[in-house]
Structure formats: structure tokens, C-alpha cells
Design an enzyme around this catalytic site. Structure first.
Site, mmCIF file in Angstrom:
data_model
loop_
_atom_site.group_PDB
_atom_site.id
_atom_site.type_symbol
_atom_site.label_atom_id
_atom_site.label_comp_id
_atom_site.label_asym_id
_atom_site.label_seq_id
_atom_site.Cartn_x
_atom_site.Cartn_y
_atom_site.Cartn_z
ATOM 1 C CG ASN A 12 -101.797 -15.403 -44.518
ATOM 2 O OD1 ASN A 12 -101.343 -15.803 -45.592
ATOM 3 N ND2 ASN A 12 -103.091 -15.453 -44.229
ATOM 4 C CD GLU A 100 -108.252 -14.055 -46.477
ATOM 5 O OE1 GLU A 100 -107.274 -14.586 -47.022
ATOM 6 O OE2 GLU A 100 -108.189 -12.955 -45.892
HETATM 7 C C1 PEP Z 1 -104.974 -12.686 -41.775
HETATM 8 O O1 PEP Z 1 -105.511 -12.762 -42.861
HETATM 9 O O2 PEP Z 1 -104.541 -13.712 -41.238
HETATM 10 C C2 PEP Z 1 -104.924 -11.368 -41.136
HETATM 11 C C3 PEP Z 1 -104.843 -11.338 -39.837
HETATM 12 O O3 PEP Z 1 -104.986 -10.270 -41.955
HETATM 13 P P1 PEP Z 1 -104.810 -8.731 -41.512
HETATM 14 O O4 PEP Z 1 -103.615 -8.646 -40.605
HETATM 15 O O5 PEP Z 1 -104.606 -7.991 -42.797
HETATM 16 O O6 PEP Z 1 -106.068 -8.334 -40.807
#
Ligand code: PEP
Length: 254
Positions: A12, A100
Site C-alpha cells: 500500500n 486511515e
Molecule cells: C498499512 O498502512 O496498511 C500498513 C500496514 O502500514 P505499515 O506497514 O507502514 O505499518
């Protein structure tokens, strides 16, 4: 790694990467991952880079995902993107209900369920995110929160659609914090979610659904996390922004 379900690892990219930067990253990934067949690999660039990245991955084992989609098919919805528009760029997966968006855009379970129906209506696959906050976990409400989100976000899906959906368990306290869930915490939550799928659908459907873990996944913890029986892949934020680290997560999980 011998798993019951084929692993699926998705990156992502969030609101990162211009078109030029996205192409740079995907070129690196194609080189690093050229021989990987054991894992379904997905990258989810911002909308503005979908066309370029979609063309770049056409001749590769990398699949394209979007980070959001409208519940509507067409019309007066300023700023929204419809399924048919994503399909023009060879998108196959759509992330829905990321924490988010649940927080910033106030996306609720009912909206996510309508989006999931639209995603399936277009023969795309949703990656539906669920996960508790730190306060909810500390209050002993992890299971209650997950049950509400899972039941609400998957409402109305048929068993067949469910099997084609991916769930991402992303504890909010682990996202972008460097604080990964322990393997035991991840397995416990994943097993709980699979148990809910048994109740909502049946054993066969529940056994076929892939549940990704997300939250500070890195090359150093990927293997241990994905070796858990109910962890069927990862949704990766920060570590997916660099070819080497994303590729190493995938290679370490094989
Ligand atoms: C995400 O936002 O889906 C995520 C898992 O971010 P991170 O790997 O940076 O914790």
C-alpha cells in the site's frame, strides 16, 4: 513455506510516489521478483500512477491494486473513482476501509460493505481492512471491535464473493509505528476472524479466505508472521516503498 492458502502480499503505497518514482519502484520490483511464483504479489499505487504502473506490470507476475473506490458506478460524485475507471488500467484488487480512511474520511462499515459489493460487481477483489486501536485493545475490546467491523464490512456478500475477498487484519497501533503485533497476537486475531467467517458463512468458505496481517511488516519479521497457520500474507505500508525491502518481505515469506 507450506501453507494451506497461497500467500498474498500487497504493498500500500498510500499518498507516495509521483509517476516517475512509481515507475522506478516497479522496475526494481520486476527485477527482484521475476522468479517468484509462490506468492501473489500486488502493488497499490496512488490513482495518478495506476495507468503507468498498470502498463509496466503487464508482462510480469505483479498485479495492480487501487487504494479506494466509489460505491457508485457513474455520475455526480466529485473526486470519486468508479470501478470501470480502475478496470481501464488493469486493476484487479481494491483496498477498502483502511484505518486511515476510517479515521480521516469517517468511513463506516456500512459504506465499506456497499463498496465491497461494487468491487465484486465489477469482478475485482476487495482487500477489506479491519483492526482495533490501542485504546480498544487495552480496554479488552479487541474481539468486540473486530466482530463489529467484520460483520458490518462484509454484510451482504455471498459465500462465493467472500472466497474471492481478502481480509487485512491491521491493528491500528501497529500501522506505521514500528510496533509489530507479536506472532501470537496476530495468530489470535486471525483465528478469531476466521471463526467469525465460519459463523457468517461456513467452514469451507472460512477455510478459503486469505487473511493478511498489516502493521510494520518488515523483512526481519515477515517469515515469523506468515508462518502462523491463519496468517496468509501481508499488507505492507512503509516497507513497500522501496524495492529491496518489499521484495525481501516476499522472498522471506516463501
Ligand atoms: C498499512 O498502512 O496498511 C500498513 C500496514 O502500514 P505499515 O506497514 O507502514 O505499518
Amino acid at each position: 513455506m507450506n501453507k494451506e492458502r497461497k500467500l498474498i502480499v500487497a504493498g500500500n503505497w498510500k499518498m507516495n510516489k509521483t509517476v516517475a518514482e512509481a515507475l522506478d519502484l516497479v522496475r526494481g520490483l520486476k527485477l527482484e521478483l521475476a522468479n517468484v511464483k509462490e506468492v501473489d504479489v500486488v502493488v497499490c499505487p496512488p490513482f495518478t500512477a495506476l495507468e503507468a504502473v498498470g502498463k509496466a506490470v503487464l508482462d510480469s507476475n505483479i498485479r495492480l491494486g487501487a487504494q479506494n473506490m466509489s460505491e457508485h458506478n457513474v455520475g455526480a460524485h466529485t473526486g470519486e473513482i468508479a470501478a470501470v475507471m480502475l478496470k481501464e488500467f488493469s486493476v484487479r484488487y481494491v483496498i477498502l476501509g483502511h484505518s486511515e480512511r476510517r479515521q480521516d474520511q469517517k468511513e463506516a462499515d456500512a459504506l465499506i460493505a456497499r463498496k465491497a459489493a461494487a468491487v465484486h460487481g465489477a469482478a475485482l477483489k476487495p482487500i477489506i481492512c479491519v483492526g482495533e486501536t490501542l485504546a480498544e485493545r487495552q480496554a479488552g475490546e479487541m474481539q468486540k471491535v473486530l466482530e463489529t467491523q467484520v460483520r458490518g464490512s462484509l454484510a451482504g456478500l455471498t459465500g462465493e464473493q467472500m472466497e474471492e475477498s481478502i481480509i487485512a487484519y491491521e491493528p491500528v497501533w501497529a500501522i506505521g509505528t514500528g510496533q509489530t503485533a507479536t506472532t501470537a497476537q496476530a495468530q489470535e486475531a486471525h483465528a478469531f476472524i476466521r471463526g467469525l467467517l465460519v459463523k457468517m458463512f461456513n467452514e469451507t468458505v472460512a477455510r478459503r479466505v486469505r487473511i493478511q496481517y498489516g502493521g510494520s511488516v518488515k523483512p526481519s519479521n515477515a517469515r515469523e508472521l506468515m508462518s502462523q497457520p491463519d496468517v496468509d500474507g501481508a499488507l505492507v505500508g512503509g516497507a513497500s516503498l522501496e524495492a529491496r525491502s518489499f521484495a525481501d518481505i516476499i522472498k522471506n515469506s516463501i
